[in-house]
Structure formats: C-alpha cells, structure tokens
Design a protein around this motif. Sequence first.
Motif: not given
Length: 591
Positions: A280-284, A309-311
Amino acid sequence: MKKIERPAVTPSNAAEWGSDVAAQMLRVLDIPYIALNPGASYRGFHDSLVNNLGNEAPQMLLCLNEDHVVSIAHGYAKVTGKAMACVLHSNVGLLHGSMGIFNAWCDRVPMIIVGATGPVAPEKRRPWIDWIHTSKDQGALIRDFTKWDDEPRSPHGIVEAFLRGSQLTNSQPTAPVYICLDAGLQEQKLDAPMNVPSPARYQPAAAPRASQHDIEAVAELLATARNPLILFGRGGRSQEAWDARVRLAELTGASVMTSIRERSVFPTEHKLHVIPPFYWLSPKAKDIVRQADVIVSFDWVDLNGFLLQLTRDTDSYPAKIAHVTLDAGLHRGWSMDYFSLPPLDVPVVAGADGFVEDVLAALEKKLGGKRLWKGDDRNSAPEPAYTQDAQTELGPRDIEVALARVRGSQTFTLAHVTIGWAGDVYSFRDPLDFMGHDGGAGLAAGPGLTIGVALALKDQGRPVVAVLGDGDFMQGVSALWTAAHYGIPALFIVSNNRSNFNDELHQEAVAKMRGRPPENRWIGQRISEPVIDLAAMAKAQGVESEGPVKTAAELEAAIERGLAAVRAGRPYFIDAYVTPGYSNPPLSRGE
C-alpha cells in the motif's frame, strides 16, 4: 536433489497403452518433474511414469496433500517461467487442489495440470467408488481460472491435448491449463504403434510487440515529462530484461516503484527506486505519485487500485498514464482478478519486457545519446536496524533485519514473505532475489511454493529462504516431507505471532465502525492455550528444526545454522516468536 525411487527394471520405452502416450508427451515436452498425490483415477498414468519412463524425465515428486502438488509446480514456474506438471486425482483431488490453481492463475504462471476421471464408459466402473469419482465435464470446476482445458477421447487426442496445452500455457499471458484423462482410455491397449511427434513445430509464439505508434507515443511522454514515474509490475527473470529496465530508468530519469506482491524486477538499492517495494502507498509514496506528470506502467497489477489510494475520482487524475500489458487476454466474468478499470491515455497491448526494449531503442534515438537523469539519489531505504527491544523480544520487522545482516554481500533467493513484510532493509539485487507472493492470497501455499523455488534453483548455488506466517505454515506443513524425502534444500522461517492476526485487524476495524470494543478483536483469532510446537511439526516431517527463537542474537545464530544445512543440501526450519503486529499493516475495508 536425491535421485531416488528408480524402478529395478524398466521395460521398453515403446508406448503400448493409452497412458504411455500421455507420459511420453511429458518427456517430449521436456518436463523435468511432475508433482503428485496418488489416486486410482490415474493409476494407468502412474504406471506409465514408472514402468514406461523409469520415473525419470519427468521424475515424480510425491506430496502428502493436493495443495502442495500445485504449489510446488507454481514455485518452480516462478523461477523458470516454464511449466512444470502436476497431477490431481479425480474430482476430489481437483476440488482440493483448486485453491492452488487459483493462486497460480492470479500469479499468471504456466503449469500443466493433469487430471483424471472415470472410467467414462459406465460398464468399466467399479461399484460405488468409480461412480462418485466420475464427473461430466470435470474441467468446468476450474474453467474460470485456467487458460484452457481438454478431456481427450483417443490416444491421438492425448497427443494433441499435450501439444496444445504446452503451447498455450507457455504463451503470454501465461496461466495454467488442465488435461483430464479418462481412466478407461489410460488403460486401453493401443491398436497400433503411436507416433509421438517432436514439439519443435508446436512452440509458443513470442509475446506480441507494440505498434510503432504506441512505442513513439510512450517515448514522447517519457522524453518530455518533468517528473516521470515508472511502475514495474510483472516482468521476466532474465538478466537482460533486468538490465534493460535499469537502462530505461537511467535514460529517462524516471522515479521507479515496484510491488512486494511481484517478483524482483529492479534493484531496490538503486538511486531511482524511490520507496521500498510495497503493498500500500505510504504518505511519502503518495506525495511522490502526486508530483508525477507522467506514469508508465509495465504490467502493474491493479493500476486503478494504485490510483484509488490517492483519489476516488481516478478519471480526473491529472498525470498522463500509459499502461503496457497483455493481461486482458485472460479476463473473464467469474473472478474479479482483473481489478477496477484504470483511466489510460496510451493503452498498449504488448509484453512488458519487449516493450521496455522497444521504447528504450526509440528513446535512445530521440535523445541522441543524452541521458535525462542527473544522478541524484532518491532512494530513502534505511540501514538495517533492529527494533529497540529486539534483544529481548522480536518484532515482525526484525526477521527482515536479521536476514539482511546475515546475508551481507552473499546471494540468496527469498522465495516468500509474510503479508506484514516491511521491505525497506532487505534489498533486491538481481532477478532471482525475490519470488513474490502467492497470487490468490490463500493460506497453505508458502511451504510448497518455497520447495518449488528451491527445486528450480537446486543447481544454482544460491540458498533459498522463505519467511512464512504461522497460519500459512500450519496449513502447509506436510509439504516439508517432500523437501526432506527428495533432499530439496530450503530455509523455512516462521514469523510466529500465535494469531490469525490479519483477521484481528479486520475485527478491530468492524468494532470501531460499529462503536463496539476493539480490545475484543483477539477472540476466535489467537492460537494459544495450547501454543503449538511448530518446530516439532517440522521435525515430524523429517526436517531439522529449532525454536522458538525469541531474540535477535538467537535468530541470527539460527539463520547461520540453517544456511549451513541448506548449503549441505538439507532443508531447515526455524520458529521465530514475534510480537503480534505488522511492519506494514494491511488495509481494512472502512479505513
């Protein structure tokens, strides 16, 4: 690997029975191994493997469970990219092995699954048992997650089924095929000598290449982008394909991301590999993706899930997106393993490795020898450091740290890891460093996959290591007997949190959504009272074992002992106690 179970006397290799034809087709197709759990539905085929071929080329690998029959063939294909064979007994064996087939389907690996039914002719059936083990259209059980299936009705049909099956399963996009042999046909004596043809004129075609228009379109995107991002998903095991990916990144200066679900496709220590391989994508990671004005996906699995995971409105995502894949050739209605539909500016129907070569050539011509990367270092992987309490109690990430420290500059193959693998300190340096996940996210596959990987690499001089969850291991433990019996060396490490911990997190998520006490999440999940002696379970299969190991120092010493055994040609098992938790927690619905 031990060359055992050879018959004392092997008669002529001439095909005399229907099942001899099937067995000889595997030899003609250069299938080295066939994994099986015995069953009367294919007793004729079994006899042919032993008394017609001498249990050699292919050699049988006896397994104690149909799950392992399939997962060993799956692991072998992960390394070689070529189909191994396996056999499942009648409808019951097929039902039992279907989870492994689904894993292999989702992982897009080639495999020849041989099944059996019948006798189809009712007058040949024994009372009761042959009736409940005979099915009409047995392939229908798994048709939605295999590439092709057949149930040949004659010796000539057997020849064509194996030639076609091998051609299809080894053609991109690869996936398993199933050939069901009628028990009556297997035991039918041939009326005349059979001609088993050479497979030379029945080879799979090369993966399709892209049109020049698509090549130029993607080359233009990468050449003119301010912040290009390359996603390397599925890719081949060759060093040439690996080197081409590196050259493409360095030529364009693109940031690179890879998935921990897939096999190693890019050096994770490289300066352009911006974050560790991930689930999964981390905040960074999200910040890096938001800055990209061009995203080029090379067979990235679940591209729209990446963007979601962004929009939630991926259709309006501002970056230009190109996606190179052949996967749509396998998409159908039953399984959702095609994932949600991504918005694309340049859809490319081509093999990912071939397209890397083609777009690289176009870019080199377009840029005239200029390299867009300025040499800046974007890699943020930390030094391998244990958690604060690792000398008294291991955290899940400490197993990764211990392996990284013990490995140093040595060459290993990491066959499998747990769902909570951090991925930030154990780097991938070549195409055989890591073999990815199990595909369908079902338990019991890890041990068999590891054995299949070790089988494929038995002459490569690189130790095979797997880090398994305790639930995965307990459901797949009897696969270790096959490793012990045939002398297939691998180091099995269980990250043992004594819980079905993934489901603890799901129960916590549900409780929070409903305003109920999340501290009750452990009920019906914890594996305790009594605690299971995993080392004893491994030892019962004939594998040297130790544990529970509870500190970093103990773990490093145990890994060294395990590697010594593996290098000596023996499997080894370590039970490592870790605190319940994940280095990278999985997403739960509702979060």
